[in-house]
Scaffold this active site. Structure first.
Site, PDB file in Angstrom:
ATOM      1  CD  GLU A 289      -3.015  -1.070   2.202  1.00  0.00           C
ATOM      2  OE1 GLU A 289      -2.657  -0.795   3.369  1.00  0.00           O
ATOM      3  OE2 GLU A 289      -4.186  -1.290   1.886  1.00  0.00           O
TER       4      GLU A 289
ATOM      5  CE  LYS B  22     -10.458  -3.237   3.286  1.00  0.00           C
ATOM      6  NZ  LYS B  22      -9.737  -4.361   3.938  1.00  0.00           N
TER       7      LYS B  22
HETATM    8  P1  PGA Z   1      -6.307  -5.852   2.219  1.00  0.00           P
HETATM    9  O1  PGA Z   1      -5.835  -4.937   3.427  1.00  0.00           O
HETATM   10  O2  PGA Z   1      -6.812  -4.988   1.140  1.00  0.00           O
HETATM   11  O3  PGA Z   1      -5.061  -6.615   1.854  1.00  0.00           O
HETATM   12  O4  PGA Z   1      -7.377  -6.761   2.768  1.00  0.00           O
HETATM   13  C1  PGA Z   1      -6.458  -3.741   3.777  1.00  0.00           C
HETATM   14  C2  PGA Z   1      -6.919  -3.759   5.207  1.00  0.00           C
HETATM   15  O5  PGA Z   1      -6.795  -4.767   5.923  1.00  0.00           O
HETATM   16  O6  PGA Z   1      -7.476  -2.757   5.674  1.00  0.00           O
HETATM   17 ZN    ZN Z   2      -7.851  -3.893   7.732  1.00  0.00          ZN
END
Ligand code: PGA
Ligand code: ZN
Length: 421
Positions: free
Chosen positions: A207, A337
């Site tokens: 990230e 998400k």
């Molecule tokens: P991921 O991580 O997109 O790899 O699931 C993001 C998070 O855990 O917030």
């Molecule tokens: Zn997370």
């Protein structure tokens, strides 16, 4: 205006892995493209990301991670159902559910449904002559979300150089988003150069955060706090942690690799309480594993009232899991998400249900992202209040920050207040 063509195809995400894109053509000839992200530390209860492993479509070059089946589902199952349809997003999401009514879109894939749903949302915004943010909030000042930004990365995103997944910062005292971002950039720059002078090797993680090695979470917090202090930003920028503890929860124990310590749920509650009572931490995400509800509930009852207790893997943007969390006071905030859910309107419904029950919401990117910027518009148009995108490095991250800067510069906006209970 109606849908003339829908075409799904495979593209790459920021990890260089295949993901799904959809280009939708309208009867006015305009085209609208959406690309979906993909997680690495995924929750068990997420909607189904359909990949080709084990199917005749799997190509050796992508190690089974290709998404040709999901793409084929868009072109052969979804497109025929949607052609000629007008741009009513809720109605089209309803048709997508008809194509695959299984929970989590097990059959056609949530990557197929979300890419389509997002392309329809973009097309609908165009048809109404509005930006995507304004499509969701046509009138009044837009609410630019408070960012929560990754400085240090560990866990599944950085080869486990640190047990927890993210040490983030929240520029809660900034007057506007542009100022908030300038503080973050300064902290990250200082952390990168200080990391080098301490002789620790670092990598830029999935990230965009710094993958520095630390012996403990305390050391990592101290390091980031030192950067904040040296910049004269103490009291203006607080810490946030994503523990992502499901990743190190095995046999009902929390096992930290860096220190070699193993904790029962009760001992880990004490450990987490210690952390939030020691440092200026204003948000803690996934302190306990995705199904360790008893630990969440006990922690929430004892944690400081002003602490944001944020469920990511716990809730997986799923209405039923959120309802349980509200009923049991397991947390006070939910990470949103869209690809954990699979449709734009049902993701928005989860967010609205959270707000109706005084839960804070943080709209979030995934560790595998694309240069698409719809997340910034959704977070703003939905009045989420907070956004989490990763670091300020990587075009797939800056696409979202830059879109927020654009909205702040060009629209009538206000800047969100930090979390408070
Ligand atoms: P991921 O991580 O997109 O790899 O699931 C993001 C998070 O855990 O917030
Ligand atoms: Zn997370």
């Amino acid at each position: 205006m109606n849908i003339k063509r829908i075409l799904g195809y495979q593209v790459l995400d920021s990890r260089g892995r295949p993901t799904v894109a959809v280009t939708l053509t309208l009867s006015d000839g305009s085209t609208h493209t959406a690309r979906v992200p993909s997680g690495a530390s995924t929750g068990a209860h997420e909607a189904h990301e359909l990949r080709d492993a084990g199917t005749p479509k799997a190509e050796e070059f992508f190690a089974g991670k290709s998404v040709y089946t999901a793409v084929a589902n868009i072109n052969s199952k979804i497109a025929p159902k949607l052609l000629g349809h007008s741009l009513n997003l809720a109605a089209i999401d309803g048709l997508l559910v008809e194509v695959d009514p299984t929970p989590g879109h097990q059959v056609i894939g949530a990557n197929a449904t979300l890419a389509t749903s997002l392309a329809v949302a973009k097309a609908a915004a165009h048809a109404s002559g509005k930006s995507l943010a304004r499509y969701f909030q046509p009138e009044g000042k837009l609410l630019i979300p408070m960012p929560m930004v990754n400085i240090l990365s560990g866990g599944a995103h950085a080869n486990r150089s640190l047990d927890i997944q993210d040490v983030l910062v929240i520029p809660h005292a900034a007057d506007n988003f542009a100022e908030a971002l300038s503080w973050i950039v300064a902290i990250r720059e200082r952390a990168a150069s200080d990391g080098k002078s301490h002789g620790v090797t670092h990598l830029v993680a999935d990230e965009g955060g710094l993958g520095l090695s630390f012996a403990s979470t305390d050391d990592a917090c101290e390091f980031v706090l030192a950067q904040i202090e040296l910049l004269g930003l103490s009291g203006k920028v607080s810490l946030a942690l994503d523990i992502a503890s499901t990743q190190f929860f095995t046999d009902n124990k929390y096992s930290l690799t860096t220190s070699g310590t193993t904790y029962s749920s009760d001992a880990f509650i004490d450990e987490m309480l210690n952390l939030v009572n020691t440092y200026p931490i204003t948000s803690i995400e996934d302190p306990f594993a995705e199904d360790d509800w008893a630990a969440w509930n006990a922690f929430s009852a004892q944690a400081p009232a002003k602490l944001q207790i944020l469920g990511d893997d716990l809730f997986t943007t799923n209405l039923h899991r959120l309802e349980k969390g509200i009923a049991e006071s397991s947390a006070n905030a939910i990470l949103i998400k869209a690809n954990q859910n699979g449709l734009v309107t049902s993701t928005q419904r989860v967010l609205a249900h959270a707000h109706a029950n005084d839960f804070a919401t943080v709209v979030s990117a995934r560790s595998g992202e694309t240069e698409d910027s719809w997340l910034a518009d959704l977070a703003t148009g939905w009045r989420a209040g907070q956004i989490k995108v990763g670091s300020t490095h990587g075009a797939e991250r800056t696409a979202k920050w830059n879109r927020l800067l654009e909205l702040e510069a060009t629209e009538e906006t206000e800047f969100a207040k930090p979390f408070s209970q």
